[in-house]
Structures are given as structure tokens and as C-alpha cells.
Scaffold this active site. Structure first.
Site, PDB file in Angstrom:
ATOM      1  N   LYS A 126      45.111  43.556  41.756  1.00  0.00           N
ATOM      2  CA  LYS A 126      45.877  43.348  40.530  1.00  0.00           C
ATOM      3  C   LYS A 126      44.959  43.622  39.344  1.00  0.00           C
ATOM      4  O   LYS A 126      43.917  42.991  39.200  1.00  0.00           O
ATOM      5  CB  LYS A 126      46.436  41.923  40.464  1.00  0.00           C
ATOM      6  CG  LYS A 126      47.612  41.704  41.403  1.00  0.00           C
ATOM      7  CD  LYS A 126      47.927  40.239  41.609  1.00  0.00           C
ATOM      8  CE  LYS A 126      48.664  39.650  40.448  1.00  0.00           C
ATOM      9  NZ  LYS A 126      49.195  38.291  40.765  1.00  0.00           N
ATOM     10  N   GLU A 132      39.315  28.177  41.511  1.00  0.00           N
ATOM     11  CA  GLU A 132      40.081  29.072  42.386  1.00  0.00           C
ATOM     12  C   GLU A 132      39.784  28.794  43.857  1.00  0.00           C
ATOM     13  O   GLU A 132      40.664  28.915  44.711  1.00  0.00           O
ATOM     14  CB  GLU A 132      39.788  30.539  42.056  1.00  0.00           C
ATOM     15  CG  GLU A 132      40.383  31.026  40.744  1.00  0.00           C
ATOM     16  CD  GLU A 132      41.880  31.290  40.818  1.00  0.00           C
ATOM     17  OE1 GLU A 132      42.452  31.236  41.927  1.00  0.00           O
ATOM     18  OE2 GLU A 132      42.490  31.563  39.756  1.00  0.00           O
ATOM     19  N   HIS A 175      48.840  28.368  38.383  1.00  0.00           N
ATOM     20  CA  HIS A 175      48.671  29.363  37.329  1.00  0.00           C
ATOM     21  C   HIS A 175      49.769  29.329  36.264  1.00  0.00           C
ATOM     22  O   HIS A 175      49.539  29.758  35.131  1.00  0.00           O
ATOM     23  CB  HIS A 175      48.580  30.765  37.941  1.00  0.00           C
ATOM     24  CG  HIS A 175      47.264  31.049  38.584  1.00  0.00           C
ATOM     25  ND1 HIS A 175      46.754  30.276  39.608  1.00  0.00           N
ATOM     26  CD2 HIS A 175      46.330  32.007  38.343  1.00  0.00           C
ATOM     27  CE1 HIS A 175      45.577  30.766  39.972  1.00  0.00           C
ATOM     28  NE2 HIS A 175      45.302  31.805  39.220  1.00  0.00           N
ATOM     29  N   HIS A 197      48.310  29.371  32.568  1.00  0.00           N
ATOM     30  CA  HIS A 197      48.469  30.441  31.580  1.00  0.00           C
ATOM     31  C   HIS A 197      48.995  29.888  30.254  1.00  0.00           C
ATOM     32  O   HIS A 197      48.616  30.362  29.173  1.00  0.00           O
ATOM     33  CB  HIS A 197      49.387  31.529  32.117  1.00  0.00           C
ATOM     34  CG  HIS A 197      48.754  32.377  33.180  1.00  0.00           C
ATOM     35  ND1 HIS A 197      49.478  33.204  34.014  1.00  0.00           N
ATOM     36  CD2 HIS A 197      47.461  32.525  33.550  1.00  0.00           C
ATOM     37  CE1 HIS A 197      48.653  33.819  34.843  1.00  0.00           C
ATOM     38  NE2 HIS A 197      47.421  33.416  34.582  1.00  0.00           N
TER      39      HIS A 197
END
Length: 362
Positions: free
Chosen positions: A143, A185, A248, A252
Site C-alpha cells: 500500500k 503496530e 486505525h 486517523h
């Protein structure tokens, strides 16, 4: 050295993990069939430390390498900086077989990958991630993206690298905060896929925090194995890959509300994971003691569980600009246990807002 293979048919590639990978990198370049001209993208933090060393390594393998150095930080992940890199590639005469190397953290990898995916409709791309966060997250899975003023990673592509080289020796210059953000993560992988790995992190906290070689190699390789397994089954996020977004959605929103400067990505994800665990408990999907384990591990690895400088109303509005929102419905990845998650798009507004309120420090 550990090698993790990402199985994507013709687009398959290997991730090499270890200390001192110079010979492996040079051998790969010599057999890759690249054109001789290459671009090495780095930033103002990593470039002065490792740029010339990596350039010499690649030159010794037969490439003519130019370095493009961008300002360090999330603000470089934008179309304006991308345009400067396109100009550099054109001026250098890069062709369709000219490789672009990304030497740095996630910003450099995402930006250089976006250039590689779109310059001449795609040129070879090689990841050389230097941060723990990039090694376990953005450098694996293909990505690539740049940000827009209205949201993060909204302009991008799925574009796989030819290889990823994770030389763990380069992490010796990482600030402590950069280690902690990578651990955000890493915790995620245990939550979404592997209860044993989550327990390993709980039981080896000091070795994990100090990046002892055996612990570091294991946790980075296991994180990559989990991500590779998920990506191999769902390259373009049609279903299973959504589980990688655990934490996430709220993260964000936190990043946007704090201008992408107060919290780095792993810190925001840590807060978002605590929020997602809270939602999971509220919906009766998760026992409260499992959410408590998540919060304890996050805190033990020097990561936050609450954010400053945010409001519930602004955060709630932000989640509808997230690329995981489809048809006005937010796809939440929620826990059903340590190691198992599901996706839900029917979470009531009051549940989300209650979880967000609990994540804002007063």
C-alpha cells in the site's frame, strides 16, 4: 537472517530480516535485471546517517545512483513533494526498468512507493525500511500513498515492491520514541491474529523494549509473517485484509485532529486500539478483562491510551472521511478475543462517541 515470503503469484517477493544485509542486497540487485540508473529516496533524518553508505553499496552492485532527500516528517507525504521527485526522475532519465529505492521510515516508503507506482505507469521498487514502524507495517503489503488536506492516504495505489531488506543494525540510531511507535503496530498483530505472540510481548517486555537481537528478530519476523499471510489472501483489501486496520479508524481521526504532529502513527494506533477494545466490550463482543490486558500492554510498552487536543464531535466527523468508510457506513475492526477480530459496520453512534470520550484526556 530470516526470510519471509509474500505469496502473490507473479508479484511475490521476499522480506529479508537480519543484521548486516549488504551482501544479500547487492546479490539481489545484480540478478534483478534493472536498468543502470536508479533513484534512492531518503529524508533529512536518515539520509545523513546512511544515504552515502547505501549509495556506495548499490553502485558497487552496478547501479548509477542519485539520492533524493526530502524533509523528514509526515508533511512530505504530499503531491507537492511527489512532483519534485517526478521532476528529478525525468531529469535523471529513469526508464521503465530503473529502480526506486526507499531508505527511511514509513513516510519515505509510502512516498517513494507512490512515485514508483505512477512514474511511467510503474517502475521497480525496493524497500529499505530503517524504522521499526516501517519494518512491521508500511514496508510490507504494497500500500503506497500520499496524504490530502482532507484525509490521510486518500491518494494512492496497491503496488508491490520487488523486495524488502530490513537491516536491523540500522535501528541502533533510532530514538526511543520511534521504537515505541513501532511497538504499537506489533501489539496489533497479536491482537488480530496470534494470541501466543501477544503473550510473548506480555512476557518479554524488557527484551522487547530494548530491542535485544533475539527478541527483535522474532517480533519483526512474526509481524511480517502475519501481515504477509493476510496480504497473500487479500492483496487489495476486499475482505480479510481489513483486519490490519484494527485501531486505525480512531487513530486517523486523532492524527488529523492533532495536525499529524502531536502523535506519531504508532502512538495514535495504540489509542485507537484501546478505543476499539472499548467498543468491543460495549457491544458484548469482548470480555472486559481482555480489554484490560490490551490497555496494560500498551501502557507497559510506553504508549498512550488517551489523546490530548481532540474533541469527540470532531473525531466522529473525521471517521466518515476515512477510506474504510463505504456508503456512509464506518467499517470497524473489533475484538472477539485476544487473537481474533471481526468487521462491523453497524456500531451505534453513541457507542463510538462513548469510546472516543474515554480516549480523550482531560
Amino acid at each position: 537472517m530470516r526470510e519471509v515470503k509474500v505469496d502473490l503469484g507473479e508479484k511475490s517477493y521476499s522480506i529479508y530480516i537480519g543484521y548486516g544485509l549488504e551482501e544479500e542486497l547487492q546479490a539481489f540487485v545484480r540478478r534483478a535485471g534493472f536498468s543502470p540508473k536508479a533513484l534512492l529516496v531518503t529524508d533529512t533524518n536518515v539520509g545523513p546517517l546512511y544515504g552515502s553508505k547505501v549509495k556506495k553499496l548499490l553502485q558497487a552492485a552496478g547501479l548509477q545512483v542519485e539520492i533524493a532527500q526530502v524533509p523528514a516528517g509526515e508533511s512530505s507525504k504530499c503531491l507537492a513533494v511527489a512532483e519534485g521527485l517526478y521532476t528529478k526522475a525525468i531529469e535523471l532519465g529513469l526508464d521503465r526498468k530503473s529502480p526506486i529505492f526507499a531508505l527511511g521510515g514509513g513516510v519515505v516508503g509510502d512516498l517513494a512507493g507512490f512515485i514508483a507506482a505512477t512514474y511511467m505507469r510503474g517502475v521497480p521498487f525496493v524497500q529499505l525500511p530503517t524504522s521499526l514502524l516501517a519494518q512491521v507495517d508500511s514496508s510490507v503489503g504494497g500500500k503506497v500513498a500520499v496524504n490530502h488536506a482532507l484525509g490521510k492516504n486518500l491518494i494512492g495505489a496497491f503496488y508491490q515492491p520487488k523486495a524488502v531488506f530490513m537491516d536491523l543494525a540500522l535501528m541502533k540510531t533510532l530514538p526511543k520514541r520511534e521504537i515505541y511507535t513501532g511497538l504499537g503496530e506489533i501489539i496489533k498483530y497479536g491482537i488480530i491474529y496470534d494470541a501466543e505472540f501477544f503473550a510473548f510481548l506480555e512476557q518479554n517486555q524488557q527484551a522487547v523494549l530494548s530491542l535485544e537481537p533475539e527478541a527483535a528478530t522474532h517480533m519483526i519476523a512474526r509481524s511480517c509473517e502475519i501481515k504477509a499471510a493476510v496480504v497473500s489472501q487479500d492483496e487489495q483489501e476486499a475482505g480479510l485484509r481489513r483486519i490490519l486496520n484494527f485501531g486505525h479508524t480512531m487513530a486517523h481521526a486523532i492524527e488529523k485532529e492533532t495536525g499529524y504532529v502531536r502523535y506519531n502513527h504508532g502512538e495514535a494506533v495504540a489509542i485507537g486500539m484501546a478505543g476499539a477494545a472499548d467498543i468491543s466490550v460495549q457491544l458484548g463482543l469482548l470480555p472486559a478483562d481482555a480489554a484490560a490486558r490490551v490497555n496494560r500492554l500498551i501502557a507497559a510498552l510506553h504508549l498512550p491510551v488517551q489523546a490530548e487536543g481532540c474533541t469527540v464531535e470532531a473525531m466522529y466527523k473525521d471517521i466518515f472521511h476515512d477510506k474504510k468508510t463505504v456508503g456512509g457506513k464506518v467499517n470497524w475492526v473489533l475484538m472477539t478475543g485476544i487473537g481474533t477480530v471481526i468487521s462491523r459496520n453497524d456500531v451505534p453512534e453513541e457507542v463510538v462517541k462513548r469510546a472516543m470520550a474515554a480516549r480523550i484526556s482531560r
